[in-house]
Design a protein around this motif. Sequence first.
Motif, PDB file in Angstrom:
ATOM      1  N   SER A  44       1.507   6.989  -8.872  1.00  0.00           N
ATOM      2  CA  SER A  44       0.085   6.839  -8.569  1.00  0.00           C
ATOM      3  C   SER A  44      -0.094   5.881  -7.393  1.00  0.00           C
ATOM      4  O   SER A  44       0.784   5.059  -7.110  1.00  0.00           O
ATOM      5  N   PRO A  45      -1.238   5.978  -6.725  1.00  0.00           N
ATOM      6  CA  PRO A  45      -1.501   5.008  -5.653  1.00  0.00           C
ATOM      7  C   PRO A  45      -1.552   3.582  -6.197  1.00  0.00           C
ATOM      8  O   PRO A  45      -1.869   3.350  -7.374  1.00  0.00           O
ATOM      9  N   GLY A  46      -1.232   2.643  -5.338  1.00  0.00           N
ATOM     10  CA  GLY A  46      -1.365   1.231  -5.689  1.00  0.00           C
ATOM     11  C   GLY A  46      -2.546   0.614  -4.972  1.00  0.00           C
ATOM     12  O   GLY A  46      -3.124   1.202  -4.053  1.00  0.00           O
ATOM     13  N   VAL A  47      -2.930  -0.583  -5.412  1.00  0.00           N
ATOM     14  CA  VAL A  47      -4.025  -1.328  -4.775  1.00  0.00           C
ATOM     15  C   VAL A  47      -3.508  -2.708  -4.416  1.00  0.00           C
ATOM     16  O   VAL A  47      -2.861  -3.374  -5.237  1.00  0.00           O
ATOM     17  N   ILE A  48      -3.780  -3.119  -3.193  1.00  0.00           N
ATOM     18  CA  ILE A  48      -3.448  -4.487  -2.765  1.00  0.00           C
ATOM     19  C   ILE A  48      -4.740  -5.222  -2.424  1.00  0.00           C
ATOM     20  O   ILE A  48      -5.550  -4.723  -1.636  1.00  0.00           O
ATOM     21  N   CYS A  49      -4.913  -6.360  -3.035  1.00  0.00           N
ATOM     22  CA  CYS A  49      -5.927  -7.299  -2.548  1.00  0.00           C
ATOM     23  C   CYS A  49      -5.229  -8.110  -1.466  1.00  0.00           C
ATOM     24  O   CYS A  49      -4.435  -9.013  -1.755  1.00  0.00           O
ATOM     25  N   LEU A  50      -5.475  -7.718  -0.195  1.00  0.00           N
ATOM     26  CA  LEU A  50      -4.780  -8.340   0.929  1.00  0.00           C
ATOM     27  C   LEU A  50      -5.142  -9.805   1.092  1.00  0.00           C
ATOM     28  O   LEU A  50      -4.375 -10.574   1.684  1.00  0.00           O
ATOM     29  N   SER A  51      -6.309 -10.188   0.610  1.00  0.00           N
ATOM     30  CA  SER A  51      -6.743 -11.566   0.779  1.00  0.00           C
ATOM     31  C   SER A  51      -7.837 -11.893  -0.213  1.00  0.00           C
ATOM     32  O   SER A  51      -8.784 -11.127  -0.379  1.00  0.00           O
TER      33      SER A  51
ATOM     34  N   MET B  16       3.433 -10.887  -5.541  1.00  0.00           N
ATOM     35  CA  MET B  16       2.165 -11.605  -5.502  1.00  0.00           C
ATOM     36  C   MET B  16       2.380 -12.830  -4.625  1.00  0.00           C
ATOM     37  O   MET B  16       3.365 -13.559  -4.798  1.00  0.00           O
ATOM     38  N   THR B  17       1.483 -13.073  -3.672  1.00  0.00           N
ATOM     39  CA  THR B  17       1.771 -14.037  -2.625  1.00  0.00           C
ATOM     40  C   THR B  17       0.737 -15.154  -2.574  1.00  0.00           C
ATOM     41  O   THR B  17      -0.467 -14.895  -2.548  1.00  0.00           O
ATOM     42  N   LEU B  18       1.216 -16.383  -2.546  1.00  0.00           N
ATOM     43  CA  LEU B  18       0.401 -17.562  -2.250  1.00  0.00           C
ATOM     44  C   LEU B  18       0.885 -18.120  -0.924  1.00  0.00           C
ATOM     45  O   LEU B  18       2.088 -18.349  -0.738  1.00  0.00           O
ATOM     46  N   THR B  19      -0.030 -18.336   0.006  1.00  0.00           N
ATOM     47  CA  THR B  19       0.354 -18.815   1.325  1.00  0.00           C
ATOM     48  C   THR B  19      -0.692 -19.761   1.892  1.00  0.00           C
ATOM     49  O   THR B  19      -1.869 -19.697   1.515  1.00  0.00           O
ATOM     50  N   ASP B  20      -0.264 -20.612   2.802  1.00  0.00           N
ATOM     51  CA  ASP B  20      -1.216 -21.479   3.496  1.00  0.00           C
ATOM     52  C   ASP B  20      -1.776 -20.808   4.741  1.00  0.00           C
ATOM     53  O   ASP B  20      -2.586 -21.396   5.452  1.00  0.00           O
ATOM     54  N   ARG B  21      -1.378 -19.571   4.988  1.00  0.00           N
ATOM     55  CA  ARG B  21      -1.905 -18.819   6.121  1.00  0.00           C
ATOM     56  C   ARG B  21      -3.171 -18.072   5.700  1.00  0.00           C
ATOM     57  O   ARG B  21      -3.630 -18.154   4.565  1.00  0.00           O
TER      58      ARG B  21
ATOM     59  N   VAL C   6      -2.617 -12.985  -2.287  1.00  0.00           N
ATOM     60  CA  VAL C   6      -2.421 -11.543  -2.195  1.00  0.00           C
ATOM     61  C   VAL C   6      -2.014 -11.032  -3.579  1.00  0.00           C
ATOM     62  O   VAL C   6      -1.029 -11.509  -4.151  1.00  0.00           O
ATOM     63  N   TYR C   7      -2.781 -10.074  -4.105  1.00  0.00           N
ATOM     64  CA  TYR C   7      -2.546  -9.564  -5.453  1.00  0.00           C
ATOM     65  C   TYR C   7      -2.171  -8.085  -5.388  1.00  0.00           C
ATOM     66  O   TYR C   7      -2.736  -7.316  -4.599  1.00  0.00           O
ATOM     67  N   LEU C   8      -1.239  -7.679  -6.244  1.00  0.00           N
ATOM     68  CA  LEU C   8      -0.692  -6.329  -6.242  1.00  0.00           C
ATOM     69  C   LEU C   8      -0.999  -5.651  -7.575  1.00  0.00           C
ATOM     70  O   LEU C   8      -0.687  -6.201  -8.644  1.00  0.00           O
ATOM     71  N   PHE C   9      -1.594  -4.469  -7.518  1.00  0.00           N
ATOM     72  CA  PHE C   9      -1.993  -3.746  -8.728  1.00  0.00           C
ATOM     73  C   PHE C   9      -1.244  -2.412  -8.784  1.00  0.00           C
ATOM     74  O   PHE C   9      -1.468  -1.524  -7.969  1.00  0.00           O
TER      75      PHE C   9
END
Length: 551
Positions: free
Chosen positions: A398-405, A379-384, A389-392
Amino acid sequence: MTHAGAAPTMFVPDFPFPYDDWVRHPAGLGAVPPDRLGAPVAVVGGGLSGLVAAYELLRSGLRPVVYEAGALGGRMRSVPFAEDPRCVAEMGAMRFPRAASTLFHYVDELGLATYPFPNPLADCTPSTVVHLAGRTHHARSLEELPTVYQQVADAWDKALRELAERSTLEDAIRRRDVPLLKAVWNRLVARLDDQSFYGFLASAPSFESFRFREIFGQVGFGAGGWDTDFPNSILEILRVVYTGADEAHVGIEGGSQRLPEGLWSHRPDRVAHWPSGTSLESLHGGAPRPAVTRIRRDGADFVVTDASGGQDRFAAVVYTPHLWTLLGRVDCAPGLLPTPLWTAIERTHYMGSSKVFVLTDRPFWRDTDPATGRDVMGMTLTDRTPRGVYLFDNGPDSPGVICLSYTWNDDSRKLATLSIEDRVEVLLERLGEIYPDVDIRSHVIGSPLGVTWEDEPHFMGAFKANLPGHYRYQRRLFTHFAQDGLPPAQRGFFLCGDDVSWTAGFAEGAVTTALNAVWGVLRHLGGGTPPDNPGPGDVFDRIAPVALPET
């Protein structure tokens, strides 16, 4: 009154009413006179607030008629991926604090399962990555981050204790000590209403360092960075902190939209007037009415016109969409609301927000980096550009889901003009700078999904957030449900939704203001609450939000 429990609770200090106790009481919320049973009540908006209001009006023996411009759910919008509909992208509400005890009354009534939400540094989050100023840090707890992060966390706690009476207020909220809570909070409201979040930080000796303020804005507390809230009133932030609204979050299995959809189809055990087995869905023949285009008053009734041209008369109207829709989306007679309330609606300030989701072949981020022994991604916190970024993880097979932003305000606007495909390209390029050895793109399958809430025509923003000096406007909106002081021509039209609440952006506020509207409708139609279960309007004079001077 004090409360025996000590668990965190969204017992909001401006109006400390025990909605959770009220809605769970075996005597029910109230009743209308026999000649009013079956009376039609318009409920504009099929989001969570509208469906809670409609559900409880149905249980009280009235006939709620729900109007909805889009799909049921509002900002509880769970969009399935075409490649695997079992996986959803949570476009709006996706995490709910356990402190939201009134919300969870309905979650429990529907039997919905929940899961711990993978916030930064949460116990359920396998790995958190903080990337600021070009430097990357991996951690599972705050203690594993560089010392400066702990210093910033300590500075925040010290600022709250020294400038905002943290210990006293949190204790009073947990014990539901209303006299103490009101005395302390009312004093803070008078002192801090004109101060921004950033101004509060800058005034705190513990945040004398700009670097501390910068790090805090980018990493924040609870669910992540808060610098996009810096222009907002500090009172907004204090409510979140003191009620436990930004901690111990859970998600709803299968998507948050299951909650409003469940209220639509659920057949309540106890319902007045209607036959056993009646649901909102059955009352509507399976679908809500289309969008409302016009509202007028005709004597004691309201005349509502919808997008199909249909017109119907109602004894009362519950209005739940974003307040700005009254300014252009709906032809609303000015006399329906007092002029000061229209001013408050005009001054409403909404936060913008965007999300971008992709489906992956598997939760590859759990792979072990042979060089470090850590997960290859966290799980990522960035100033960019991505910011959050959240990882499910749905399991290794099974497939995964990424909230890229997940972004807010100015950060949301940075990508708003790009197509969803172009957004993904920009975000993957930026994440490649944080994870140069991880080929995220190779794991992405299917088409991305995304939303920018400020561009959604029936929302125009993610949620309301008051600016400094807006307390008086918020008080006008919230207290509108208690209408005894209004002239008869302005009674019977009730505003609710999270932007009417003191905790905008939290589903608990949508639920509790819906319950305020239910109380108002019952009273407007000549009914009332049981003697042993008084409602929010029955005790309003004792716990009303403090009224600040207007001159």
